[in-house]
Design a protein around this motif. Sequence first.
Motif, PDB file in Angstrom:
ATOM      1  N   LYS A 169      61.025  13.493   1.121  1.00 50.93           N
ATOM      2  CA  LYS A 169      61.396  12.581  -0.160  1.00 50.93           C
ATOM      3  C   LYS A 169      60.473  11.547   0.164  1.00 50.93           C
ATOM      4  CE  LYS A 169      64.658   9.925  -2.628  1.00 50.93           C
ATOM      5  NZ  LYS A 169      66.232   9.642  -2.806  1.00 50.93           N
ATOM      6  N   ASP A 170      59.429  11.122  -0.888  1.00 52.01           N
ATOM      7  CA  ASP A 170      58.628  10.034  -0.795  1.00 52.01           C
ATOM      8  C   ASP A 170      57.752  10.119   0.347  1.00 52.01           C
ATOM      9  OD1 ASP A 170      59.742   8.902  -2.977  1.00 52.01           O
ATOM     10  OD2 ASP A 170      61.292   7.966  -1.869  1.00 52.01           O
ATOM     11  N   GLY A 171      57.419  11.344   0.923  1.00 56.21           N
ATOM     12  CA  GLY A 171      56.441  11.407   1.948  1.00 56.21           C
ATOM     13  C   GLY A 171      57.030  10.798   3.404  1.00 56.21           C
ATOM     14  N   GLN A 172      58.283  10.873   3.381  1.00 51.35           N
ATOM     15  CA  GLN A 172      58.946  10.357   4.946  1.00 51.35           C
ATOM     16  C   GLN A 172      58.775  11.410   6.040  1.00 51.35           C
ATOM     17  OE1 GLN A 172      60.227   7.099   5.310  1.00 51.35           O
ATOM     18  NE2 GLN A 172      59.014   6.908   3.396  1.00 51.35           N
ATOM     19  N   VAL A 173      58.761  12.500   5.553  1.00 51.12           N
ATOM     20  CA  VAL A 173      58.861  13.453   6.810  1.00 51.12           C
ATOM     21  C   VAL A 173      57.358  13.564   7.327  1.00 51.12           C
ATOM     22  CG1 VAL A 173      58.963  15.960   7.509  1.00 51.12           C
ATOM     23  CG2 VAL A 173      60.810  14.855   6.264  1.00 51.12           C
ATOM     24  N   LEU A 174      56.519  13.722   6.510  1.00 48.58           N
ATOM     25  CA  LEU A 174      55.101  13.539   6.831  1.00 48.58           C
ATOM     26  C   LEU A 174      54.590  12.296   7.685  1.00 48.58           C
ATOM     27  CD1 LEU A 174      53.165  16.159   6.707  1.00 48.58           C
ATOM     28  CD2 LEU A 174      52.255  14.812   4.984  1.00 48.58           C
ATOM     29  N   LYS A 175      55.237  11.180   7.167  1.00 50.45           N
ATOM     30  CA  LYS A 175      54.721   9.883   7.781  1.00 50.45           C
ATOM     31  C   LYS A 175      55.418   9.921   9.087  1.00 50.45           C
ATOM     32  CE  LYS A 175      55.728   4.981   6.964  1.00 50.45           C
ATOM     33  NZ  LYS A 175      56.297   3.724   6.089  1.00 50.45           N
ATOM     34  N   LYS A 176      56.578  10.538   9.155  1.00 53.61           N
ATOM     35  CA  LYS A 176      57.374  10.323  10.553  1.00 53.61           C
ATOM     36  C   LYS A 176      56.375  11.199  11.619  1.00 53.61           C
ATOM     37  CE  LYS A 176      61.549  11.388  12.720  1.00 53.61           C
ATOM     38  NZ  LYS A 176      63.094  12.154  12.675  1.00 53.61           N
ATOM     39  N   ILE A 177      56.118  12.401  11.085  1.00 53.03           N
ATOM     40  CA  ILE A 177      55.247  13.361  11.913  1.00 53.03           C
ATOM     41  C   ILE A 177      53.988  12.638  12.375  1.00 53.03           C
ATOM     42  CG2 ILE A 177      53.816  15.573  11.934  1.00 53.03           C
ATOM     43  CD1 ILE A 177      56.308  16.417  10.080  1.00 53.03           C
ATOM     44  N   GLY A 178      53.205  11.733  11.333  1.00 49.57           N
ATOM     45  CA  GLY A 178      52.089  11.185  11.505  1.00 49.57           C
ATOM     46  C   GLY A 178      52.194  10.205  12.704  1.00 49.57           C
ATOM     47  N   ILE A 179      53.245   9.422  12.568  1.00 52.20           N
ATOM     48  CA  ILE A 179      53.520   8.193  13.563  1.00 52.20           C
ATOM     49  C   ILE A 179      53.564   8.779  15.201  1.00 52.20           C
ATOM     50  CG2 ILE A 179      55.050   6.541  14.359  1.00 52.20           C
ATOM     51  CD1 ILE A 179      55.856   6.042  11.225  1.00 52.20           C
ATOM     52  N   SER A 180      54.298   9.769  15.047  1.00 51.53           N
ATOM     53  CA  SER A 180      54.652  10.315  16.535  1.00 51.53           C
ATOM     54  C   SER A 180      53.235  11.072  16.999  1.00 51.53           C
ATOM     55  CB  SER A 180      55.802  11.411  16.427  1.00 51.53           C
ATOM     56  OG  SER A 180      55.751  12.459  15.611  1.00 51.53           O
ATOM     57  N   ALA A 181      52.516  11.694  16.045  1.00 49.64           N
ATOM     58  CA  ALA A 181      51.278  12.492  16.455  1.00 49.64           C
ATOM     59  C   ALA A 181      50.160  11.481  16.752  1.00 49.64           C
ATOM     60  CB  ALA A 181      51.122  13.491  15.245  1.00 49.64           C
ATOM     61  N   ARG A 182      50.039  10.407  16.055  1.00 53.64           N
ATOM     62  CA  ARG A 182      49.172   9.565  16.378  1.00 53.64           C
ATOM     63  C   ARG A 182      49.314   8.966  17.500  1.00 53.64           C
ATOM     64  NH1 ARG A 182      50.384   6.550  12.438  1.00 53.64           N
ATOM     65  NH2 ARG A 182      49.311   7.646  10.914  1.00 53.64           N
ATOM     66  N   MET A 183      50.203   8.552  18.028  1.00 52.11           N
ATOM     67  CA  MET A 183      50.175   7.773  19.507  1.00 52.11           C
ATOM     68  C   MET A 183      49.873   8.716  20.547  1.00 52.11           C
ATOM     69  SD  MET A 183      54.370   6.295  19.040  1.00 52.11           S
ATOM     70  CE  MET A 183      54.360   5.898  20.808  1.00 52.11           C
ATOM     71  N   GLU A 184      50.282  10.122  20.504  1.00 48.64           N
ATOM     72  CA  GLU A 184      49.826  10.931  21.337  1.00 48.64           C
ATOM     73  C   GLU A 184      48.372  11.269  21.260  1.00 48.64           C
ATOM     74  OE1 GLU A 184      51.145  15.353  22.993  1.00 48.64           O
ATOM     75  OE2 GLU A 184      52.436  13.969  22.285  1.00 48.64           O
ATOM     76  N   LEU A 185      47.661  11.255  19.909  1.00 48.40           N
ATOM     77  CA  LEU A 185      46.328  11.547  19.904  1.00 48.40           C
ATOM     78  C   LEU A 185      45.448  10.470  20.142  1.00 48.40           C
ATOM     79  CD1 LEU A 185      46.504  13.535  16.253  1.00 48.40           C
ATOM     80  CD2 LEU A 185      45.953  14.346  18.475  1.00 48.40           C
ATOM     81  N   GLU A 186      45.988   9.289  19.906  1.00 53.95           N
ATOM     82  CA  GLU A 186      45.086   8.072  20.551  1.00 53.95           C
ATOM     83  C   GLU A 186      45.029   7.978  21.926  1.00 53.95           C
ATOM     84  OE1 GLU A 186      46.037   4.775  16.619  1.00 53.95           O
ATOM     85  OE2 GLU A 186      46.940   4.894  18.645  1.00 53.95           O
TER      86      GLU A 186
END
Length: 311
Positions: A258-275
């Motif tokens: 809803k409102d892109g919340q799941v994808l946003k959550k996935i992006g936040i957790s993945a970004r930390m590891e990718l950085e």
Amino acid sequence: MDNHLNKNFKCGMVSIIGRPNVGKSTLLNRILEEKVAIVSRIPQTTRNQVRGVYNEDRGQIIFIDTPGMHEGKDRLDNFMNKASSSTLKQVDCVIYLVDTTRQVGEEEGVIAEKVKKLKKPVILGLNKIDQKKANIDEYIKFWEEVKGEPINTMKNFTLMPMSGKKGINVEALMDVLFEYLPEGPALYPTDIICDVPIKMAVADIIREKLFRNMKNEIPHAIGVIVEEIKPLKKKKTTEVKVLILVERNSQKEIVIGKDGQVLKKIGISARMELEELLETKIFLNFYVKVHKSWRDDNYLLQEIGYDPSSL
């Protein structure tokens, strides 16, 4: 470490094989003390062979963490099973890992038949012995029936009760591996722990986050392809363009949320590891596409990392 100075330096390849979700990736990550392979409670999270490289004074071990062997339903499943089987011909030693908290099933029998024919050392890893419902005796009896002889008479064989998660007997496992491996020079530089292509490594991190958030809803219907990794002009940021594949519109809605919340959550957790992996700030550019039969699409499977000509 200079292996030229060690006349007894050993180097070899080891395959970790077993049913889905028996703890193969957890064991590999414990040995390397790095997050190399996807760890998740969802079976079949490892879709590609992952070569982890372990270095110490005694030698170098190249580990191959394979997809779990299971009943194939489509071309992706067939690729995964073939990847697991093909590694057995390449390696110097096999760790046959079983989950002692699960009953011996039909899939176990299929894998055991492949392993018993090998003309190379086999370590039967009785994993998860730290849990109360471990069926150690059942698996010992099973392996004796498969081989047609008692455990104590088997050659080039070691029985290893263990826990990859807790680290129980992992050092003892390494001792046995070095006993089995041949002498020889290192095959990889000692500062490398994994030879997985960067796009594949990035895709695996994102896929793990999807699996953890989706739980049992749609994980095996999800595919992840990293289409592009490029630096952004005027910014010290790298853009990662990611295609997420699903099989139905309803799955697309779940992945986005809803409102892109799941994808946003996935992006936040993945970004930390990718950085941390890429040592730069990351801008994730997701888009989700419905492709009913992506698991049978040769082009997409090739993009994920499988060779259609291997079947």
